[in-house]
Scaffold this active site. Structure first.
Site, PDB file in Angstrom:
ATOM      1  N   ASN A 187     -42.920 -55.382   9.466  1.00 33.48           N
ATOM      2  CA  ASN A 187     -42.521 -54.550  10.586  1.00 33.48           C
ATOM      3  C   ASN A 187     -41.087 -54.850  11.029  1.00 33.48           C
ATOM      4  OD1 ASN A 187     -42.666 -54.329  13.964  1.00 33.48           O
ATOM      5  ND2 ASN A 187     -43.310 -52.564  12.790  1.00 33.48           N
TER       6      ASN A 187
ATOM      7  N   ARG B  20     -36.167 -45.593   8.308  1.00 31.50           N
ATOM      8  CA  ARG B  20     -35.364 -44.412   7.960  1.00 31.50           C
ATOM      9  C   ARG B  20     -34.194 -44.801   7.062  1.00 31.50           C
ATOM     10  NH1 ARG B  20     -35.151 -41.877  14.032  1.00 31.50           N
ATOM     11  NH2 ARG B  20     -37.174 -40.806  14.027  1.00 31.50           N
TER      12      ARG B  20
ATOM     13  N   ARG C 269     -46.926 -32.215  23.792  1.00 31.13           N
ATOM     14  CA  ARG C 269     -45.576 -32.666  24.155  1.00 31.13           C
ATOM     15  C   ARG C 269     -44.706 -31.446  24.380  1.00 31.13           C
ATOM     16  NH1 ARG C 269     -42.822 -36.955  20.279  1.00 31.13           N
ATOM     17  NH2 ARG C 269     -41.374 -37.004  22.034  1.00 31.13           N
TER      18      ARG C 269
ATOM     19  N   GLU D  18     -31.444 -44.072  18.975  1.00 31.50           N
ATOM     20  CA  GLU D  18     -30.741 -44.225  17.693  1.00 31.50           C
ATOM     21  C   GLU D  18     -30.612 -42.894  16.961  1.00 31.50           C
ATOM     22  OE1 GLU D  18     -34.659 -43.521  16.803  1.00 31.50           O
ATOM     23  OE2 GLU D  18     -33.981 -45.091  18.168  1.00 31.50           O
ATOM     24  N   ASP D  19     -31.607 -42.019  17.135  1.00 27.53           N
ATOM     25  CA  ASP D  19     -31.533 -40.714  16.491  1.00 27.53           C
ATOM     26  C   ASP D  19     -30.477 -39.828  17.146  1.00 27.53           C
ATOM     27  OD1 ASP D  19     -33.071 -40.666  18.766  1.00 27.53           O
ATOM     28  OD2 ASP D  19     -34.631 -39.358  17.947  1.00 27.53           O
TER      29      ASP D  19
ATOM     30  N   ARG E 119     -49.086 -38.148  20.992  1.00 27.92           N
ATOM     31  CA  ARG E 119     -50.234 -38.992  20.645  1.00 27.92           C
ATOM     32  C   ARG E 119     -51.119 -39.219  21.862  1.00 27.92           C
ATOM     33  NH1 ARG E 119     -48.761 -43.322  16.079  1.00 27.92           N
ATOM     34  NH2 ARG E 119     -50.687 -44.201  16.897  1.00 27.92           N
TER      35      ARG E 119
ATOM     36  N   HIS F  24     -46.325 -43.166  21.352  1.00 24.44           N
ATOM     37  CA  HIS F  24     -45.132 -42.601  20.740  1.00 24.44           C
ATOM     38  C   HIS F  24     -43.926 -43.442  21.104  1.00 24.44           C
ATOM     39  CE1 HIS F  24     -41.986 -39.731  19.637  1.00 24.44           C
ATOM     40  NE2 HIS F  24     -42.894 -39.186  18.868  1.00 24.44           N
TER      41      HIS F  24
END
Length: 412
Positions: free
Chosen positions: A73, A81, A131, A182-183, A211, A216
């Site tokens: 992890n 990614r 969502r 970060e995205d 979720r 999430h």
């Protein structure tokens, strides 16, 4: 034997993604694009719920190319990614979250749009399941646009189609030091460096799934991480965009979406220690990036809250947040024959608070909702200029002749 380059690499980072991973992979398998034109690179980020095993079963069963990587992890979505992106060989890359799913024909339509228009990023329409996704950018399909001419700056999630050559040319990767946002950093950089962006608004390409277990990733993390995220995005924008209107336009996004919520209703339940800390964290950001150009693009209550943060006035902020939380309507004061509208939020023209009137002045977009407002538009300015010019010409024409001693005008 020559191996044909796939059109699109689907990168999936999975961590404790069951049972959502089942429908996610089913949506990939159901894509109408030829299986030979797609590759899946799935990174199991140390799951203990069977996600890794299910990925391997999927890889063994389907016709398309699937690579499964299992690792310890990493603590966040950026690591998986980046690993997947490093293995990708497709002309395009699509980042798919393991608890979400693709819409029917999504990959085929997005690849076709990018190829047809020569654009480097394609946004496919997003719908939410438990969502609420961003909405403002889906008004119409745009073959070619940019971050300044549309609302795409308000969707900075990674679930887009990116031309891989663009990412490799600029060495773009997700920032693994950020635990949230970060995205946003990655996608904003792609927008700014892209040779055009396409928006596919008339077909749902992505389902954002909420979720039921509440796990999430975007819901996790303390408030300090939000300030880290805002700082990173502001720094990127300042680095890539010269000072001026365009930079101010883009800076609205981190101020409005990332920073402002820290001084919203949740602020009222924060301890005094947390409140002081939030002001401390915000201070360098406000000093470096807050400007009249940014402020002028916000609604009055948004601008007022951030003005008080910039001025380090927490004692004045609380009544404003309480007013906003209560969903009260600020009284509208029309001045300059209806051409200026001031919204009387707390402390308006309070001599002790000494907040400039300009903070309360509604921009035209907000002022239009007020009865009696007369927009000071370019058109009205031109009309007044034309009327004035006609009056001047008429006066000159009337005085154009010379006077005779008898008082009559003689032709020049």
């Amino acid at each position: 034997m020559t191996v044909t380059q796939p059109d699109v690499s689907v990168v999936i980072g999975a961590y404790e993604a069951m049972p959502y991973l089942v429908e996610c992979l089913a949506s990939v398998e159901a894509q109408t694009i030829d299986p030979e034109r797609i590759e899946v690179i799935a990174v199991d980020d140390g799951s203990t719920d069977g996600s890794g095993e299910y990925l391997e079963e999927f890889a063994a069963r389907v016709a398309m190319s699937v690579t499964v990587i299992r690792q310890d992890n990493s603590g966040g979505p950026s690591g998986p990614r980046n690993v997947g992106l490093g293995k990708a060989t497709g002309r395009y890359v699509f980042f798919l979250d393991a608890d979400d799913r693709l819409g029917p024909q999504a990959l085929e339509r997005m690849v076709a749009m990018a190829d047809r228009n020569g654009t480097d990023v394609v946004l496919g329409r997003v719908e939410g399941i438990n969502r609420k996704p961003p909405q403002s950018m889906w008004g119409k399909t745009l073959d070619r646009t940019d971050v300044y001419s549309s609302n795409i700056k308000f969707t900075l999630s990674a679930q887009k189609l990116f031309r891989r050559e663009l990412l490799e040319r600029h060495g773009m990767r997700f920032d693994e030091s950020l635990w949230t946002g970060e995205d946003a950093l990655f996608t904003m950089e792609a927008y700014l460096r892209a040779n055009g962006v396409s928006v596919l608004a008339d077909h749902t390409c992505y389902y954002l799934v909420g979720r039921e277990d509440g796990k999430h990733v975007t819901k996790s993390g303390g408030y300090t991480l939000r300030f880290d995220s805002a700082r990173a995005l502001m720094n990127l924008i300042a680095e890539l965009v010269p000072a001026g209107d365009k930079r101010d336009m883009l800076l609205v996004r981190p101020f409005l979406i990332t920073l402002l919520p820290q001084f919203g209703p949740k602020y009222l339940t924060d301890s005094e220690k947390v409140r002081r800390h939030k002001f401390e964290l915000a201070k360098p950001l406000m000093e470096e990036f807050w400007s009249e150009g940014v402020a002028g693009r916000l609604k009055v209550e948004e601008r007022l809250r951030l003005h008080l943060v910039a001025e380090q006035q927490p004692e004045l902020l609380v009544p404003v947040v309480e007013f906003v939380k209560a969903k009260k309507q600020a009284a509208a004061l029309l001045e300059k024959k209806g051409r200026e509208v001031y919204l009387a939020y707390p402390h308006f023209r309070d001599a002790k608070a000494a907040i400039p009137d300009s903070v309360y002045l509604a921009a035209p977009r907000e002022a239009r909702a007020c009865p009696g407002y007369r927009e000071h538009s370019i058109g009205s300015v031109l009309k007044r200029a034309v009327r004035k010019a006609r009056r001047v010409l008429k006066a000159r024409a009337g005085a154009g002749g010379t006077r005779t001693p008898g008082g009559t005008a003689a032709a020049a």
